[in-house]
Design a protein around this motif. Structure first.
Motif, PDB file in Angstrom:
ATOM      1  N   SER A 216      72.775 -62.980  79.214  1.00  0.00           N
ATOM      2  CA  SER A 216      72.380 -63.426  80.553  1.00  0.00           C
ATOM      3  C   SER A 216      70.874 -63.690  80.548  1.00  0.00           C
ATOM      4  O   SER A 216      70.170 -63.307  79.600  1.00  0.00           O
ATOM      5  N   PRO A 217      70.335 -64.328  81.606  1.00  0.00           N
ATOM      6  CA  PRO A 217      68.880 -64.555  81.640  1.00  0.00           C
ATOM      7  C   PRO A 217      68.072 -63.272  81.446  1.00  0.00           C
ATOM      8  O   PRO A 217      67.071 -63.266  80.720  1.00  0.00           O
ATOM      9  N   GLU A 218      68.510 -62.176  82.085  1.00  0.00           N
ATOM     10  CA  GLU A 218      67.789 -60.908  81.916  1.00  0.00           C
ATOM     11  C   GLU A 218      67.882 -60.409  80.483  1.00  0.00           C
ATOM     12  O   GLU A 218      66.886 -59.942  79.898  1.00  0.00           O
ATOM     13  N   ALA A 219      69.097 -60.485  79.893  1.00  0.00           N
ATOM     14  CA  ALA A 219      69.273 -60.035  78.513  1.00  0.00           C
ATOM     15  C   ALA A 219      68.484 -60.906  77.547  1.00  0.00           C
ATOM     16  O   ALA A 219      67.929 -60.400  76.569  1.00  0.00           O
ATOM     17  N   ARG A 220      68.415 -62.189  77.828  1.00  0.00           N
ATOM     18  CA  ARG A 220      67.640 -63.084  76.954  1.00  0.00           C
ATOM     19  C   ARG A 220      66.171 -62.703  76.960  1.00  0.00           C
ATOM     20  O   ARG A 220      65.515 -62.689  75.911  1.00  0.00           O
ATOM     21  N   ARG A 221      65.644 -62.387  78.143  1.00  0.00           N
ATOM     22  CA  ARG A 221      64.240 -61.971  78.211  1.00  0.00           C
ATOM     23  C   ARG A 221      64.028 -60.672  77.442  1.00  0.00           C
ATOM     24  O   ARG A 221      63.010 -60.507  76.755  1.00  0.00           O
ATOM     25  N   ARG A 222      64.982 -59.752  77.560  1.00  0.00           N
ATOM     26  CA  ARG A 222      64.864 -58.472  76.862  1.00  0.00           C
ATOM     27  C   ARG A 222      64.902 -58.670  75.354  1.00  0.00           C
ATOM     28  O   ARG A 222      64.071 -58.114  74.622  1.00  0.00           O
ATOM     29  N   TRP A 223      65.860 -59.463  74.865  1.00  0.00           N
ATOM     30  CA  TRP A 223      65.936 -59.715  73.423  1.00  0.00           C
ATOM     31  C   TRP A 223      64.741 -60.527  72.938  1.00  0.00           C
ATOM     32  O   TRP A 223      64.219 -60.285  71.839  1.00  0.00           O
TER      33      TRP A 223
ATOM     34  N   PHE B 254      62.078 -59.431  69.908  1.00  0.00           N
ATOM     35  CA  PHE B 254      61.657 -60.231  68.751  1.00  0.00           C
ATOM     36  C   PHE B 254      60.147 -60.469  68.775  1.00  0.00           C
ATOM     37  O   PHE B 254      59.502 -60.491  67.714  1.00  0.00           O
ATOM     38  N   ALA B 255      59.575 -60.639  69.961  1.00  0.00           N
ATOM     39  CA  ALA B 255      58.123 -60.813  70.051  1.00  0.00           C
ATOM     40  C   ALA B 255      57.396 -59.565  69.579  1.00  0.00           C
ATOM     41  O   ALA B 255      56.378 -59.644  68.869  1.00  0.00           O
ATOM     42  N   GLU B 256      57.903 -58.391  69.960  1.00  0.00           N
ATOM     43  CA  GLU B 256      57.273 -57.144  69.529  1.00  0.00           C
ATOM     44  C   GLU B 256      57.382 -56.972  68.019  1.00  0.00           C
ATOM     45  O   GLU B 256      56.447 -56.501  67.364  1.00  0.00           O
ATOM     46  N   MET B 257      58.522 -57.354  67.443  1.00  0.00           N
ATOM     47  CA  MET B 257      58.661 -57.247  65.991  1.00  0.00           C
ATOM     48  C   MET B 257      57.777 -58.265  65.286  1.00  0.00           C
ATOM     49  O   MET B 257      57.263 -58.004  64.192  1.00  0.00           O
TER      50      MET B 257
END
Length: 294
Positions: A221-228, A232-235
């Protein structure tokens, strides 16, 4: 000399000459709330959790170490710590680096503080509370701004096809969708594979592809996409901090794809791999060949 000086000042005052007043004595400044002086962050595991260590300097130069596990879904999962000496801190850091499976890097204290504040915001949004042991540390995070996503260079879209390589790294072997959320879908995949109906392999493959596409559209979902995307940005930031520039660039490309709400993830190789892994694990659990992931 003091008596002579007083006489001279008196004579000058009689002539209307007044020396400039002496500067006021500097007040004694007492240190208030302990402030963060060093901090460390781990990489992120497949559940969205990471460790954070923040060293605070006390009012009289002593040190206090706050150790936390923060999760991007539930907030602060664990908290511990207390007073610590420099020698003990170095020993703990050496032990941690030897045992930690995830990358572990030192960072600016403000970033670690901001990540904890983001975890506190999750608690407020969900109507939950951090562990009771966080109470002694709560004042240390007052008036701290959220960290926000790390600064990354512009993502290279050409690396999107290589993003599935990330899941082959030891640090990201546990990255996949929650198998519990796709159990019913996994059973449908098994039924499609084991169906006694005489159908072609192409029809079976199309059925499995339809199930996979449905899982991707539902779970991202849009919220899950932002979370994932944030994960990836943090990694990407972590990989950059440990001089793994190629992996950092690939992770940045993955982050850009997941945070782009306008682009579909149905055919994105990384999204497909995350969903496929979850379906396979859920199928193994349903068949009794594997215990549910903890």
């Amino acid at each position: 000399m003091r008596r002579a000086a007083k006489r001279a000042l008196y004579r000058l005052s009689q002539r209307g000459v007044v020396p400039a007043p002496a500067p006021p004595t500097a007040p004694v400044v007492r240190r208030g709330t302990p402030h963060a002086v060093r901090a460390w962050l781990s990489g992120i595991d497949g559940s969205g959790s990471r460790a954070a260590w923040i060293l605070f300097e006390g009012a009289y130069g002593g040190g206090a170490l706050c150790s936390l596990i923060v999760n991007d879904v539930v907030g602060i999962a664990e908290v511990a710590g207390g007073d610590i000496t420099k020698r003990r801190l170095e020993a703990e850091l050496a032990s941690l680096r030897a045992a930690q499976k995830l990358p572990w890097v030192e960072t600016e204290p403000a970033r670690a503080l901001g990540l904890v504040v983001e975890a506190l915001e999750l608690h407020r949004e969900r109507g939950t509370s951090p562990p009771a042991t966080f109470g002694r540390w709560q004042p240390f995070f007052a008036d701290v701004a959220p960290a926000g996503p790390p600064s990354l260079p512009a993502a290279d879209p050409a690396l999107a096809d290589r993003s599935v390589e990330l899941l082959g790294l030891p640090e990201m072997a546990g990255w996949f969708l929650d198998p519990e959320t796709v159990q019913s879908d996994a059973l449908e995949v098994q039924e499609a594979r084991e169906s006694r109906l005489v159908v072609s392999d192409q029809i079976k493959a199309e059925r499995q592809e339809a199930i996979l596409a449905r899982v991707i559209e539902r779970e991202f979902s849009p919220e899950a996409r932002r979370r994932w995307g944030r994960r990836f940005a943090e990694m990407a930031w972590i990989f950059g901090a440990i001089d793994r520039s190629e992996h950092a660039a690939i992770a940045a490309a993955a982050a850009a794809a997941f945070t782009d709400d306008q682009g579909s993830l149905v055919h994105h190789p990384l999204a497909r791999a995350l969903a496929q892994r979850a379906l396979e694990l859920a199928g193994e659990v349903a068949a009794g060949r594997l215990r549910p992931p903890t």
